[in-house]
Scaffold this motif. Structure first.
Motif, PDB file in Angstrom:
ATOM      1  N   LEU A 159       0.834  -1.195   0.000  1.00 19.54           N
ATOM      2  CA  LEU A 159       0.000   0.000   0.000  1.00 19.54           C
ATOM      3  C   LEU A 159       0.876   1.254   0.000  1.00 19.54           C
ATOM      4  O   LEU A 159       0.568   2.260  -0.624  1.00 19.54           O
ATOM      5  N   ARG A 160       1.998   1.136   0.705  1.00 20.12           N
ATOM      6  CA  ARG A 160       2.890   2.272   0.839  1.00 20.12           C
ATOM      7  C   ARG A 160       3.404   2.716  -0.543  1.00 20.12           C
ATOM      8  O   ARG A 160       3.359   3.893  -0.874  1.00 20.12           O
ATOM      9  N   ALA A 161       3.857   1.735  -1.319  1.00 22.47           N
ATOM     10  CA  ALA A 161       4.397   2.049  -2.644  1.00 22.47           C
ATOM     11  C   ALA A 161       3.337   2.712  -3.509  1.00 22.47           C
ATOM     12  O   ALA A 161       3.574   3.748  -4.141  1.00 22.47           O
ATOM     13  N   GLN A 162       2.118   2.137  -3.474  1.00 25.37           N
ATOM     14  CA  GLN A 162       1.010   2.675  -4.276  1.00 25.37           C
ATOM     15  C   GLN A 162       0.689   4.113  -3.894  1.00 25.37           C
ATOM     16  O   GLN A 162       0.630   5.005  -4.736  1.00 25.37           O
ATOM     17  N   THR A 163       0.519   4.312  -2.572  1.00 24.53           N
ATOM     18  CA  THR A 163       0.123   5.620  -2.089  1.00 24.53           C
ATOM     19  C   THR A 163       1.193   6.659  -2.402  1.00 24.53           C
ATOM     20  O   THR A 163       0.904   7.768  -2.847  1.00 24.53           O
ATOM     21  N   ARG A 164       2.448   6.236  -2.187  1.00 26.47           N
ATOM     22  CA  ARG A 164       3.574   7.113  -2.447  1.00 26.47           C
ATOM     23  C   ARG A 164       3.547   7.588  -3.905  1.00 26.47           C
ATOM     24  O   ARG A 164       3.647   8.764  -4.202  1.00 26.47           O
ATOM     25  N   GLU A 165       3.341   6.624  -4.763  1.00 26.95           N
ATOM     26  CA  GLU A 165       3.308   6.932  -6.183  1.00 26.95           C
ATOM     27  C   GLU A 165       2.192   7.932  -6.488  1.00 26.95           C
ATOM     28  O   GLU A 165       2.387   8.912  -7.199  1.00 26.95           O
ATOM     29  N   LEU A 166       1.042   7.667  -5.880  1.00 24.44           N
ATOM     30  CA  LEU A 166      -0.124   8.524  -6.113  1.00 24.44           C
ATOM     31  C   LEU A 166       0.164   9.953  -5.649  1.00 24.44           C
ATOM     32  O   LEU A 166      -0.086  10.929  -6.349  1.00 24.44           O
ATOM     33  N   VAL A 167       0.715  10.059  -4.428  1.00 24.32           N
ATOM     34  CA  VAL A 167       0.968  11.382  -3.852  1.00 24.32           C
ATOM     35  C   VAL A 167       1.942  12.163  -4.731  1.00 24.32           C
ATOM     36  O   VAL A 167       1.690  13.313  -5.095  1.00 24.32           O
ATOM     37  N   PHE A 168       3.065  11.508  -5.052  1.00 21.98           N
ATOM     38  CA  PHE A 168       4.079  12.233  -5.838  1.00 21.98           C
ATOM     39  C   PHE A 168       3.563  12.617  -7.213  1.00 21.98           C
ATOM     40  O   PHE A 168       3.820  13.722  -7.703  1.00 21.98           O
TER      41      PHE A 168
END
Lengths: 408, 559, 213
Positions: C172-181
């Motif tokens: 989830l972290r990788a996904q969310t990170r990608e989304l935020v950036f």
């Protein structure tokens, strides 16, 4: 330190006299009084420990509001003395008008104290009230002499009181009832723990002490004058010998006392006490009607006589609503209000009026009252003993407190 | 700017009445009261005071009452928390006892009186079958000379209070982990708690314990209902002198109030001595390493103590409710011969005005107190640090100084300034007592609020007013209303301030109930005490139901 | 001397006289500056200073510019700097839509327009149609995405991220990170990221500043 200085300054300011209320209603011009009274709020300082009396005062308030536009607020006191204290405090603080007390239910020592210190609306106004014409001054001497102190129109009569004893026929036989205080002591010794009296300075409790004194004193005429301190111990010796004898056989062995009459009434209902007493002959009937006492309770008095007095209403010299207070005092003395008051289902307090002075309609109101089985008829009440001078009450209370009021 | 007012108002409200009141009491005690002709300082009032019969007996009674009440209720709370803390039973009892906190002292005293009197519910329950008492026994239980029933009446009320403050302090010592740790060393549950956890809890609840001592040494309403009468405890006699028609008695009453101040101070000092002895004893036991594992007797005893104290009040309240609808009800009948709503019908009209005053004063004083408390906390947030110990002690001032000692002076002040018996004066007097409770009970929820919500909202471009009304207030709605309910119940239960400042013209349910106590009419007392019980309960019900309704759609807003 | 983006000009923060952060750095729109360091090193303090909610116990000097405007003396609400914490911190007394409505600038006028914007924002984070939901009923990942949508809805000029992914599980972290950036890049927002996770710094792709070491 600054707080101290500030409050001292305030105390000093407080001593400056307030602007006095100069309007003085004249009861002989009654229409003007009525007009003056309209819209006024009368703070009626009266003992509030009895629900039926409170209800009666509530009724009077409703009527006064409707008929005369006077609002009557019952300030419920535990002790009338606190109303007197308020007036004294206000006078001391220079508050000679706009006082917080307008009407007081009073008699005896409190009246004497107020009269002596000039705290009552004067000159005498009570005998100028329209309903005074009905008052039974002829046959009820205590209406013009309150505890040996001349009334002089400074208080208006409200009700009559006589010391009457109550007992439960389910527990005591009529022939066993005491016939005087000595008999009471003997009865108490045979039935330990079943008699008590309210703790002085409760009014009823102190009255019991006076009843004993009046019966036991060698020279009853001494009681008409203020206490002679030098002879006090000697004169009251029979009283305190009696109490010393009574104490150990009393309820809770005299280590605690009921606080007042209603508390004694509850103890009779709980069958903790067997003989109690009140200053109102109709009290027992009234309590039966309210479900507070069983219907087997009856009354008796001593053939040799019991204490009797009148209770009154008075108006402080600095009252805010003097006209309103006059109107209230007059209404409470009216045949209608007096008849309602005498009904045991309402209160049961005997009237100060002479029935033969009333018109037929008003007399019918009194005739219609069912005094109840537990109320003695006027001719069964026995002789009336006069109240001693108020100084006796005070002095006896102090002595009582010293001897019995501090535990051991 | 507005928030800067908060702490100033709070400090002013808490100290000014106490300081002026004390001055107004102490000056007359030394003979100075120009309004009554006392122009010179002297010790005459004290000479009169000590000439009063059995005055030292009264003072001693007050002193002992304070110490015994505090000792027994604190011990019960400590042992109960030690023995049962963290269990499900503990949570249940806690829920059982908490509502008693909001019950006015007078109501619980009545409840107890109705229960334990010789003609009370207990005697009726077991008579005449078990006891042979065809009539109530001639036993001096209520108003006993040693003041035992008075102390009992105080103890059952102080236990919920001390339990609650203990519970508030508990999380800071991480009880679950500590308990496990101490148990692993082989200590019994109770000894482990008392030796290991209590020393860090006690300092946090010390001021509330002092408040209990101060209250119990100077209580008037409970003492009037249950206390001895020959002689009465000091505070009761003071109030009687205060009401004496002889105005010179005010000097005596003031001197007595100063004595009361001394008695309370002495009680607290003696208590501090107890604390020292207790600490030494604890250290000795701890150093000896005694495990004291066999404590099951004590554990059940602690539970029984809690159950009996709560049970007594609930049973008493039930009796009280029964009396309010009783017709003729003779001893030893367990139930009235007939029920009768007439009592209520008769009392209702005279109930309306005191009820209206009670509600008005409680509502306004609570509202003002909560607003001032919030202003204080907002100011604290702005300053970035909480108030020091001194400020906290200040907060406890109205609870630590005996009420009679400063209310006499305050009353005098109000009389002289002509505001006695006004609604404003009464609200003000109530505020002095409501504010500390409002502040103390709002402290934890306010500090627990996650500041980051605020920062997020600021990041979203919302100013302080918007953040306060749209984020902070709704999110704290539940604790705020709970705090308001506490303040409300404090106000409803106040007796002496209402009596003295209301001067009999402004009466509340509580002053009416205590005034009726002397009349002994159980039916009417039942009705008033019932109202006393219902009002705070209604307050808490509103505080629970309203947020639950408003936020019914939002799960995280439920507790 | 300043232009678009976030400019941290000589910012020094001290606690009781002890200096904990000192930094001058420029973050261009769409770029990420990562501040790394062990816990307690004062990373979040820097973030708080930029956001305008530094605890008064700290003393600080230096200037902060956002999109060419100096904000150092401005109140937090006037800085137009959005924040994301490690917890989503959705307002529990508002629905998902309510949270976004609250964030939307006043300048978006008219009920229909606002509803439209909220719907669009939720769609942008893959949560179309969840307006009426109680935030408490969302999953952890959903909550994070609502928090992101909320901060973007307020149209900030810079974004502050305080370990925003640390409580999410690895995937989830990788996904969310990608989304935020990607969202930040899309909106051209300069981002200040505080983290102690090297993977975060790597994914951010911008400069890395280490403090407290």
């Amino acid at each position: 330190m600054r707080a101290l200085l500030f409050s001292t300054a305030l105390l000093a300011i407080g001593t400056a006299p307030a602007a006095a209320d100069t309007t003085q209603p004249d009861p002989s011009n009654w229409d003007a009084v009525l007009e003056d009274a309209r819209g006024e709020t009368v703070y009626f300082n009266a003992w509030g420990g009895s629900q039926n009396i409170n209800d009666y005062i509530g009724w009077a308030g409703d009527e006064l509001k409707e008929r005369f536009g006077v609002t009557l607020k019952h300030v419920k006191l535990e002790d009338t003395a606190s109303a007197v204290a308020t007036v004294v405090a206000e006078k001391a603080a220079g508050r000679d008008g706009n006082g917080t007390v307008d009407l007081i239910w009073i008699n005896g020592e409190n009246f004497a104290a107020m009269k002596e210190q000039g705290l009552i609306l004067s000159p005498g106004w009570a005998e100028k009230l329209p309903n005074w014409t009905f008052v039974d001054v002829e046959n009820k001497p205590t209406i013009r002499t309150d505890f040996t102190v001349p009334v002089e129109g400074l208080e208006s009569p409200w009700g009559m009181a006589k010391l009457v004893f109550f007992y439960d026929t389910a527990r005591i036989k009529v022939e066993d009832l005491p016939r005087d205080t000595d008999g009471l002591l003997k009865w108490a010794q045979e039935n330990p723990g079943r008699f008590s009296y309210p703790q002085p300075p409760d009014f009823i409790g102190s009255s019991f002490l006076k009843q004993v004194l009046a019966e036991k004193i060698d020279d009853p005429s001494l009681l008409l004058d203020p206490v002679d301190e030098e002879r006090f111990a000697e004169v009251t010796k029979p009283l305190f010998d009696f109490l010393d004898g009574l104490n150990p056989v009393m309820w809770r062995s005299g280590r605690a006392y009921p606080q007042n009459y209603p508390a004694m009434k509850q103890l009779l209902a709980d069958s903790e006490l067997d003989i109690i007493f009140a200053f109102n002959p109709a009290e027992a009937s009234s309590a039966i009607a309210n479900g507070e006492l069983p219907d087997t309770v009856r009354s008796f008095t001593f053939p040799g006589g019991t204490l009797a007095n009148t209770h009154f209403l008075t108006i402080p010299y600095n009252a805010s609503a003097k006209a309103g207070a006059l109107v209230a005092a007059n209404f409470l003395m009216s045949p209608e209000a007096q008849a309602r008051k005498q009904d045991p289902a309402i209160w049961g307090d005997p009237t100060v009026l002479a029935l033969d002075k009333l018109n037929e309609e008003d007399r019918a109101r009194f005739d219609a009252i069912d005094l109840g089985a537990a109320t003695l008829r006027p001719d069964e009440l026995g002789p009336a003993l006069d109240e001693p001078h108020p100084s006796w009450m005070e002095r006896i209370e102090t002595e009582w407190k010293r001897r019995y009021g501090v535990g051991n | 700017m507005l928030t800067r007012l908060g702490p100033m108002l709070a400090i002013g409200l808490l100290t000014a009445p106490v300081a002026f009141g004390l001055a107004g009491t102490v000056l007359p005690a030394f003979g100075y009261l120009p309004a009554l002709g006392g122009m010179e300082f002297g010790l005459a009032p004290f000479a009169t005071l000590f000439a009063e019969p059995a005055i030292l007996m009264s003072a001693l009674m007050s002193l002992v009452t304070g110490l015994v009440t505090a000792a027994i209720s604190l011990t019960a709370v400590m042992l109960f928390t030690a023995a049962w803390g963290g269990t499900r039973l503990f949570a249940r009892i806690q829920h059982l006892i908490s509502p008693l906190l909001s019950l006015p002292h007078a109501a619980s005293a009545f409840a107890l009186a109705f229960l334990i009197a010789p003609s009370g519910m207990i005697a009726r329950l077991i008579s005449p079958e078990l006891t042979g008492w065809e009539r109530p026994p001639d036993l001096l239980i209520v108003h006993d000379p040693l003041g035992l029933s008075m102390m009992a009446g105080l103890i059952v009320k102080e236990i919920p209070f001390l339990l609650l403050v203990t519970l508030a302090a508990l999380p800071q010592v991480k009880p679950a982990r500590m308990r496990a740790l101490i148990a692993s060393m082989g200590y019994g549950r109770i000894s482990g708690f008392v030796l290991g956890l209590w020393p860090s809890i006690y300092p946090q609840i010390r001021l509330p314990v002092f408040a209990v001592i101060a209250f119990a040494t100077s209580v008037v309403d409970v003492a009037a209902i249950l206390g001895p009468t020959t002689p009465a405890p000091l505070a009761v006699r003071l109030v009687n002198w205060m009401n004496d028609p002889d105005l010179s008695m005010r000097f005596l009453a003031s001197a007595g109030a100063v004595l009361q101040l001394g008695v309370t101070a002495a009680a607290i000092l003696i208590w501090i001595g107890f604390e020292k002895i207790g600490a030494r004893l604890r250290d000795r036991v701890a150093c000896a390493g005694r495990r004291l594992r066999r404590d099951s007797g004590l554990r059940w005893g602690a539970l029984a103590a809690m159950l009996v104290s709560a049970g007594a009040i609930f049973a008493g309240l039930l009796a009280l409710g029964l009396w309010s609808v009783a017709g003729l009800w003779q001893y030893p009948d367990l139930l009235p011969a007939r029920f009768d709503l007439r009592n209520w019908m008769r009392v209702l009209p005279s109930l309306v005005e005191p009820l209206a005053i009670t509600l008005f004063v409680a509502f306004i004083s609570t509202l003002v107190a909560v607003v001032i408390a919030i202003l204080c906390f907002v100011r604290e947030d702005e300053m970035g640090y909480p108030p020091g110990r001194g400020a906290l002690a200040l907060l406890y001032m109205p609870l630590l100084v005996p009420q009679v000692a400063f209310l006499f002076g305050l009353q005098l002040l109000f009389i002289l300034t002509g505001v006695q018996a006004t609604m404003a004066a009464l609200v003000f007097a109530h505020l002095v007592f409501v504010l500390p409770y409002a502040y103390l009970s709002l402290k934890d929820p306010w500090r627990a609020f996650d500041r980051r919500y605020d920062q997020i909202a600021a990041g979203l471009g919302k100013g302080p007013v918007e953040r306060f009304f749209q984020i902070r207030l709704p999110m704290l709605a539940r604790p705020l209303l709970a705090v308001a309910a506490i303040g409300f119940s404090v106000s409803v239960g106040l007796y002496l301030p209402t009596l003295l400042i209301g001067a009999g013209r402004l009466t509340t349910i509580t002053t009416e109930a205590v005034a009726l106590a002397s009349g002994g009419n159980r039916r009417v007392i039942g009705i008033y005490a019932f109202m006393q019980m219902v009002l705070p309960a209604a307050g808490f019900a509103v505080a629970t139901i309203v947020p639950a309704l408003i936020f019914r759609r939002y799960r995280d807003m439920h507790v | 001397m300043t232009d678009a983006g976030l400019f941290i000009d000589g910012v020094t923060i001290a606690l009781e006289g002890r200096e904990i952060v000192s930094l001058t750095k420029r973050v261009a729109p769409g770029e990420v500056l990562t501040v790394m360091g062990p816990s307690g090193a004062g990373k979040s303090t820097l973030l708080a200073y930029v956001g305008g909610f530094l605890d008064p116990v700290f003393s600080a000097r230096g200037r902060v510019f956002v999109a060419g405007t100096e904000v150092t003396a401005l109140k937090p609400e006037d800085r137009h700097v959005g924040v994301l914490f490690q917890d989503p911190l959705l307002f529990p007394h508002m629905s998902v839509g309510g949270n976004l409505m609250f964030a939307l600038p006043e300048a978006v006028r008219g009920r229909a327009a606002r509803v439209e914007r909220v719907a669009h924002a939720l769609e942008g984070v893959g949560l179309a149609g969840l307006e009426a939901r109680d935030p408490a009923t969302l999953s952890g990942g959903q909550k994070s995405r609502v928090a992101l949508a909320r901060v973007l809805a307020s149209t900030p000029r810079a974004l502050l991220l305080d370990e925003p992914f640390s409580k999410l599980d690895a995937e989830l972290r990788a996904q969310t990170r990608e989304l935020v950036f990607s969202k930040a890049r899309e909106s051209g927002l300069p981002v200040l990221l505080v983290t102690h996770d090297a993977a975060d710094a790597e994914a951010a792709g911008g400069d890395i500043v280490r403090i407290g070491e």
